[in-house]
Design an enzyme around this catalytic site. Sequence first.
Site, PDB file in Angstrom:
ATOM      1  N   GLY A   1     -19.166   7.899 -24.438  1.00 44.09           N
ATOM      2  CA  GLY A   1     -18.609   9.242 -25.133  1.00 44.09           C
ATOM      3  C   GLY A   1     -18.800   9.172 -26.931  1.00 44.09           C
ATOM      4  O   GLY A   1     -19.759   8.111 -27.203  1.00 44.09           O
ATOM      5  N   ASN A   2     -18.131  10.019 -27.204  1.00 42.98           N
ATOM      6  CA  ASN A   2     -17.985   9.889 -28.859  1.00 42.98           C
ATOM      7  C   ASN A   2     -17.910   8.613 -29.576  1.00 42.98           C
ATOM      8  O   ASN A   2     -18.857   8.231 -30.525  1.00 42.98           O
ATOM      9  CB  ASN A   2     -17.029  10.660 -29.477  1.00 42.98           C
TER      10      ASN A   2
ATOM     11  N   ASP B   1     -13.996  13.820 -19.974  1.00 45.39           N
ATOM     12  CA  ASP B   1     -13.235  14.633 -20.782  1.00 45.39           C
ATOM     13  C   ASP B   1     -14.310  16.101 -21.169  1.00 45.39           C
ATOM     14  O   ASP B   1     -13.798  17.085 -21.603  1.00 45.39           O
ATOM     15  CB  ASP B   1     -12.853  14.268 -21.924  1.00 45.39           C
TER      16      ASP B   1
ATOM     17  N   GLY C   1      -5.643  27.086  -8.444  1.00 44.92           N
ATOM     18  CA  GLY C   1      -4.699  28.309  -8.296  1.00 44.92           C
ATOM     19  C   GLY C   1      -3.251  27.956  -9.058  1.00 44.92           C
ATOM     20  O   GLY C   1      -2.300  28.502  -8.554  1.00 44.92           O
TER      21      GLY C   1
ATOM     22  N   GLU D   1      -0.107  28.225 -11.349  1.00 44.47           N
ATOM     23  CA  GLU D   1       0.671  29.473 -11.753  1.00 44.47           C
ATOM     24  C   GLU D   1       0.633  29.395 -13.433  1.00 44.47           C
ATOM     25  O   GLU D   1       0.793  30.523 -14.143  1.00 44.47           O
ATOM     26  CB  GLU D   1       1.898  29.177 -11.573  1.00 44.47           C
TER      27      GLU D   1
ATOM     28  N   MET E   1      -6.662   7.745 -11.714  1.00 40.91           N
ATOM     29  CA  MET E   1      -7.391   8.283 -10.519  1.00 40.91           C
ATOM     30  C   MET E   1      -8.348   9.118 -10.935  1.00 40.91           C
ATOM     31  O   MET E   1      -9.431   9.406  -9.998  1.00 40.91           O
ATOM     32  CB  MET E   1      -6.464   8.890  -9.634  1.00 40.91           C
ATOM     33  N   GLN E   2      -8.262  10.014 -11.922  1.00 40.95           N
ATOM     34  CA  GLN E   2      -9.208  10.981 -12.230  1.00 40.95           C
ATOM     35  C   GLN E   2     -10.659  10.345 -12.870  1.00 40.95           C
ATOM     36  O   GLN E   2     -11.778  10.947 -12.781  1.00 40.95           O
ATOM     37  CB  GLN E   2      -8.776  11.857 -13.526  1.00 40.95           C
TER      38      GLN E   2
END
Length: 328
Positions: free
Chosen positions: A106-107, A132, A190, A192, A259-260
């Site tokens: 990354g950066n 990101d 979806g 809210e 986990m992402q």
Amino acid sequence: MATEIKKIAVLTSGGDSPGMNAGIRSVVRTCAYLKIECVGVYRGYQGMIEGDFKPLDARSVNNIINKGGTILKSARCEDFRTKEGRKKAYDQLKKEGIDAFVVIGGNGSFAGALAFNEEYNFPVMGMPGTIDNDILGSTYTIGFDTAINTVVEVIDKIRDTASSHNRLFFVEVMGRDVGHIALNAGVGAGAEEILIPEQNLGLERLLESLKRSKKSGKSSSIVIVAEGDKIGKNVFELKEYVEEHLPIYDVRVSVLGHMQRGGNPTCFDRVLASRMGVKAVESLLEGKSNYMVGIRDNNLILTPISEAIKAHTEIDEELVRVSDIMTT
């Protein structure tokens, strides 16, 4: 082919992202195809300083395209921020006979490569590897697609329990100072409401939105919060604020965390990393240096690293508008 480049190194640096292994594989096999030696640098710039190198051939990257993380490991290296550290790295590269390197990161990783190139005129090429999706010069970064699919899958499961108990869930996702993960995953799942750093929703508007949801008959709600959102100091403060002002809600918090960054990369990330790896090696052999490989309108492009690290990518305003309509 530029004859002066006979050996290329590849390294992964900074935070890992799904698809980095596909990128490593692509660089290695492109080198093999073009009869160029390839060397893997373990532990990013720290490994470069310490000479932690290993020759890689086409067979050494078998069965890694489907794996998350990075087989070369990754590390943040404070020493590489200093001239003394970069000098050690340069000496190790020359000792190994390495003529150029490809860095996937990354950066911060690109800023290090830029400083190194400016000091030693050493050929470097970057590939954007970060969940990101915040690097100028590429519509998508390696790992972003996998990350948003991971988030959507988790939110789908959270919604099951939220609806079973009539609860409001604040779900915090990664993204540092940008809201690309939150916005895309929020629309896809979806949600809210979606809270991102680029838009200051404000606490009062959030409360009004939740009140409208309740009045419209929604018994449960999911609110996606980007970790860099400025509406509150943290997601737990948001929970306390809503509980205080809207006691009708049973509020829970879920911080998805690292986990992402894990899991098998999606087909999109595997293909993207494969295309970028080929472009990176071929560009070096054409005599180009100090560029980052990116993708725009499904075409691979080169952006000067100095431009790529200037600022973050802007949020997709059309998707913001879609999100506003979908959360009505």
